[in-house]
Design an enzyme around this catalytic site. Sequence first.
Site, PDB file in Angstrom:
ATOM      1  N   CYS A 331     -11.963 -19.628  37.891  1.00  0.00           N
ATOM      2  CA  CYS A 331     -10.963 -20.664  38.145  1.00  0.00           C
ATOM      3  C   CYS A 331      -9.550 -20.115  37.901  1.00  0.00           C
ATOM      4  CB  CYS A 331     -11.264 -21.914  37.318  1.00  0.00           C
ATOM      5  SG  CYS A 331     -10.449 -23.406  37.931  1.00  0.00           S
ATOM      6  N   HIS A 429     -17.008 -23.135  37.810  1.00  0.00           N
ATOM      7  CA  HIS A 429     -17.374 -23.262  36.404  1.00  0.00           C
ATOM      8  C   HIS A 429     -18.897 -23.403  36.308  1.00  0.00           C
ATOM      9  CE1 HIS A 429     -13.311 -23.652  34.883  1.00  0.00           C
ATOM     10  NE2 HIS A 429     -13.045 -24.559  35.821  1.00  0.00           N
TER      11      HIS A 429
END
Length: 487
Positions: A331, A429
Site C-alpha cells: 500500500c 493488505h
Amino acid sequence: MTARVLMVQGCTSDAGKSTVVAALCRWLRRRGVRVAPFKPQNMALNSAVTVDGGEIGRAQAAQAQAAGVEPHTDFNPVLLKPNTDVGAQVIVHGRAVGNMDARDYHAYKRIAMDAVLSSHARLSTQYDVIVVEGAGSPAEINLRDRDIANMGYAEAVDCPVVLVADIDRGGVFAHLVGTLALLSPSERARVRGFIVNRFRGDIALLQPGLDWLEQETGKPVLGVLPYLHGLHVEAEDALPRVRQNKAGDVLRVAVPAFPRISNHTDFDALQAHPGVELSWAGPGQAMPACDLIVLPGSKSTRADLAWLRQQGHDRAIARHLRYGGKVLGICGGFQMLGNFVDDPHGLEGAPGSSEGLGWLAVSTTLETEKQLRRVAGVLAESGAAVTGYEIHCGVTKGIDPATAFCILEDGRPDGARSADGQVMGTYLHGVFDRPEALAALLEWAGWRGTEHVDIDGLREQSFDRLADSIDAHLDTDLLTQWMGLNG
C-alpha cells in the site's frame, strides 16, 4: 426483538478489552447465541474492509470472526485514523467525512453520537446479544463531555458495564478503585463488576486482594483470566512488544516502523512463521541485516517517506539491493517505491509532491475517493492464490499486466515488479495471510524451508482458547445474568 447489551470497559488502554470482547463473542457463539461485536468509537490505524464496502477497525473485524459473522460498518460506526499528532481522518459508517483536529471533532461528537445510536438500533433488531468494547478508559475526565466511546454511550443505551484491568502492568487494585472513584454516581452504579486480566502466578496469593476489592467496592470480581501465551489475535494498534530471536536457519525480515504505520497486522503471519525472524526498525534504529525489507502501509505516505529518508533507510535499502536482497512494499510502502507521490488536495498533509525511492516504474496521485475492496487473485510469477483488501486513496499509474504483482479475479492487475525481480509492490493488505501466497513470497525472498503457516487457522484456534478461558476462569452464571440470558 431487542438485543441484550454488555459493555467491556478498561482501566487503561491495552488492558485487554479487545481480546475479552473477542473471547465473549466466541463463547456466546459456541452457546448458540447470535452475537455481534460493537465499538462506538475507535481510534486506530489498523482497519478492515467490510461486507458492505466500508471501513472499520481491525479489532472489530477480528471480533466478528470470533462471533462467526461478516464484518459490517455498524460494528464500528465511528473510526478515527490519526494523520497528525492533533488530527485524524474521521470515518462514519465506513466512509471518510473529512479530516478534523481535536477541537473540531469534539464539536462534531453530537453528530457522531447519532451515527453510533443508529448503528446500535439496527444491531439490536438483528442479534440476541451485543458485546461492546469501550475505548481507552472511562476515567479520562477531560473527555467526559459529549463522550460517545465509554459511559456516554452506556448511559444513552442503559447497558451494564464490566471493568477490565491488566494485572501484568502492576497496580491492578489502584486501577480499578481509582477508575470507580473518578466516575459519576450513575456511572459507578452501572459498573456490575470486574475482570482481572493477564494473571500469571499463584491465584491463592492474589485472593486476599480480590476479597478486599469486593468488600471495598461492593462489586463482585467476575474472575481472573490467565496470561495466555502464543495467542494469534490481531492487535488493536500497538506494535508487538517482543523482538523475535528464533533459532536455526531463518529468513530475516526487517520492517521500518513508520510514525503513521497502518495495518501492521499484515505481518502477523510472518511473526507466526517458525522460519521467519521479523524485526522492527524504529526511530533512531539502523535497518538490521536481513533477507527481505518490507515497507508497510502508511496513513501519511509523504511524511513517512520523509521520515524514512531522515532515518537513512533509503540508503540502507539501496545497499541491501546491491547485495542481492529483496524489497516488498504494501500500500503506502508500494507508493514509496515508485517515482513520485503527489497529494494535490492535501489529503494527508500540506498539498505537494514527493520524489519516491524510484525502484518501481510507477507514480501515484492521492485522490479524494478512497478505494475500499475485498479482493482475490493469483500472484503473477508463481500463480499462487492470494486474498486481501484494498484501503487507499492513491491512484497509481504505470501498473502493467506484464509486470504486475498479481492479477485479481476481475482481471485488474495489481502492483508492480522490477525488471530484475528484486523489488515488488502491492496494494493488497493481508497479502501474507493465505498459506499459498505466504509460501510463494517467502520462496521469492530466499526461504528454502518446508514449514507452512495458516494464520487464519491459528486465529480460529486462539478464539477457541479464549472461549475456553471464559468457561474455566469466569463466573459464567453471573455473566449470563448480566447479559440477561438466564431468564
